[in-house]
Design a protein around this motif. Sequence first.
Motif, mmCIF file in Angstrom:
data_model
loop_
_atom_site.group_PDB
_atom_site.id
_atom_site.type_symbol
_atom_site.label_atom_id
_atom_site.label_comp_id
_atom_site.label_asym_id
_atom_site.label_seq_id
_atom_site.Cartn_x
_atom_site.Cartn_y
_atom_site.Cartn_z
ATOM 1 N N GLU A 1 0.835 -1.191 0.000
ATOM 2 C CA GLU A 1 0.000 0.000 0.000
ATOM 3 C C GLU A 1 0.875 1.247 0.000
ATOM 4 O O GLU A 1 2.084 1.175 0.266
ATOM 5 N N ALA A 2 0.271 2.391 -0.295
ATOM 6 C CA ALA A 2 0.980 3.677 -0.269
ATOM 7 C C ALA A 2 -0.035 4.795 -0.189
ATOM 8 O O ALA A 2 -1.182 4.654 -0.654
ATOM 9 N N GLU A 3 0.395 5.902 0.416
ATOM 10 C CA GLU A 3 -0.464 7.082 0.442
ATOM 11 C C GLU A 3 -0.184 7.913 -0.792
ATOM 12 O O GLU A 3 0.968 8.233 -1.087
ATOM 13 N N VAL A 4 -1.239 8.265 -1.511
ATOM 14 C CA VAL A 4 -1.092 9.043 -2.736
ATOM 15 C C VAL A 4 -1.935 10.313 -2.628
ATOM 16 O O VAL A 4 -2.892 10.374 -1.855
ATOM 17 N N LEU B 1 -4.458 12.690 -4.530
ATOM 18 C CA LEU B 1 -5.380 12.768 -5.653
ATOM 19 C C LEU B 1 -6.215 14.020 -5.495
ATOM 20 O O LEU B 1 -6.916 14.170 -4.491
ATOM 21 N N ALA B 2 -6.109 14.929 -6.464
ATOM 22 C CA ALA B 2 -6.818 16.213 -6.407
ATOM 23 C C ALA B 2 -6.514 16.949 -5.107
ATOM 24 O O ALA B 2 -7.385 17.582 -4.513
ATOM 25 N N GLY B 3 -5.252 16.842 -4.661
ATOM 26 C CA GLY B 3 -4.819 17.568 -3.473
ATOM 27 C C GLY B 3 -5.202 16.935 -2.150
ATOM 28 O O GLY B 3 -4.982 17.513 -1.088
ATOM 29 N N ARG B 4 -5.769 15.702 -2.193
ATOM 30 C CA ARG B 4 -6.177 15.030 -0.968
ATOM 31 C C ARG B 4 -5.441 13.704 -0.837
ATOM 32 O O ARG B 4 -5.190 13.025 -1.836
ATOM 33 N N PRO B 5 -5.111 13.301 0.396
ATOM 34 C CA PRO B 5 -4.385 12.033 0.588
ATOM 35 C C PRO B 5 -5.338 10.831 0.602
ATOM 36 O O PRO B 5 -6.403 10.876 1.214
ATOM 37 N N PHE B 6 -4.948 9.789 -0.094
ATOM 38 C CA PHE B 6 -5.696 8.530 -0.104
ATOM 39 C C PHE B 6 -4.709 7.382 0.020
ATOM 40 O O PHE B 6 -3.586 7.447 -0.498
ATOM 41 N N VAL B 7 -5.126 6.317 0.673
ATOM 42 C CA VAL B 7 -4.323 5.107 0.757
ATOM 43 C C VAL B 7 -4.838 4.117 -0.278
ATOM 44 O O VAL B 7 -6.027 3.782 -0.290
ATOM 45 N N LEU B 8 -3.948 3.662 -1.150
ATOM 46 C CA LEU B 8 -4.291 2.651 -2.143
ATOM 47 C C LEU B 8 -3.485 1.393 -1.875
ATOM 48 O O LEU B 8 -2.295 1.454 -1.558
ATOM 49 N N LYS B 9 -4.156 0.247 -2.022
ATOM 50 C CA LYS B 9 -3.514 -1.035 -1.745
ATOM 51 C C LYS B 9 -3.266 -1.813 -3.039
ATOM 52 O O LYS B 9 -3.806 -1.496 -4.092
ATOM 53 N N ARG B 10 -2.461 -2.875 -2.894
ATOM 54 C CA ARG B 10 -2.110 -3.689 -4.047
ATOM 55 C C ARG B 10 -3.351 -4.266 -4.732
ATOM 56 O O ARG B 10 -3.409 -4.370 -5.954
ATOM 57 N N GLN B 11 -4.364 -4.608 -3.927
ATOM 58 C CA GLN B 11 -5.575 -5.184 -4.503
ATOM 59 C C GLN B 11 -6.274 -4.229 -5.468
ATOM 60 O O GLN B 11 -6.935 -4.655 -6.406
ATOM 61 N N PHE B 12 -6.105 -2.917 -5.260
ATOM 62 C CA PHE B 12 -6.696 -1.937 -6.167
ATOM 63 C C PHE B 12 -6.067 -2.058 -7.542
ATOM 64 O O PHE B 12 -6.766 -2.084 -8.564
#
Length: 411
Positions: A156-159, A161-172
């Motif tokens: 996973e990693a924090e990214v 998107l449009a100036g906001r932080p989101f956590v995305l995981k490998r499953q995504f």
Amino acid sequence: MGQSNRIEFPGHDGGLLAARLDTPVFRPHAWALFAHCFSCSKDIYAAREITAALVEQRIGVLRFDFTGLGNSEGDFSNTNFTTNVQDLVAAAKWLEEAHGGPQLLIGHSLGGAAVIVAAHDIPQVKAVVTIGAPSDAAHVIKAIRTHVEQIEDEGEAEVQLAGRPFVLKRQFLEDVRGAKVTEAVGGLKRPLLVMHAPLDETVGIENATNLFVAARHPKSFISLDKADHLLTSPGNAQRAGKLIAVWAEPYVFDAGAAMPVQEAGVTRDVVVRETGRSKYENAVVIGDYVSIADEPIDVGGGGRGPDPYEYVAAGLGACTSMTLRMYADRKGWPLEHVAVSITHSKDYVDDCLHCEEGRKIDVFDRAITIEGNLNADQRARMMEIADKCPVHQTLETGGHVRTVETPTKST
């Protein structure tokens, strides 16, 4: 030009999804379900404006936040393209139980890819619209390409998107790579409208080409010329909504929702109320008909409809034309066509018997065009009859306005 109510319904995992149900003043011709773009929300500018345009055309709209976004419950990091599709199916189930819809699916960007796939599990849908949609769900990985290696290595990693932080995981990543959007569009078996901006720098125009080529007929393409991906330029989202309504009409409109014929001699109330979309914009409701009143942009309005005096002028012009037509028909005269042009101004009028000296009054200059094989005497008589128009007489002699306050639930 209707009502916008907040609602909630369970999503794919049982968590409550926040939504808005936008309903026309009168019974909708159809219901649409709107899917927003990746990491966006139901309240993004494009969603609001497209919805408003559809509601004006008597299409009700349900728009909602996907799980973990906006005001919806859930953890965004546990969601993916497949859960978005499942949320759409859940939203369609709620709308079917509540209002018998949706007949129309509309998806913006990744939401467009999602509605194509979801349509296979929503049997009541009659037509599908995509706006700036990718032909491959994995296209969204381009927005997070600098984090892909970290996500794959660490899970996973924090990214941003449009100036906001989101956590995305490998499953995504695995899920979007496995999505088969082009295959789904090939088996859609519904009319498809592909809308795309040729200058879209987020999702290139080649994606529209891929979707269109893969789809079966009936299919249509509309170029959103000079628009950006999120349709942020003034007018582009409204235009898109209007075009969607026109395109969808033969596929989704319910003929049973047609406006009833006005009964002769029945006086209908005129109801005017604020739409909430701009400072002065109001919906004008007359029986089963709805229009917009507004002020010009240079005085703080939105310029989306006639101003109040233009409505008065329209009443005078319509009444004049109708009066002349009734008179000519009664006399059997060969009147072919009537046109009336009205110009409103404020001026000093010398022959106004009831005006204070030096005070300006409202003046309506009226020009009448009478077409047909009428002789000079008949034409002169027609001009005399124009002054017998009831609205003309009301403006000339004056009326009386009685005003009361209508109590509200809070008063």
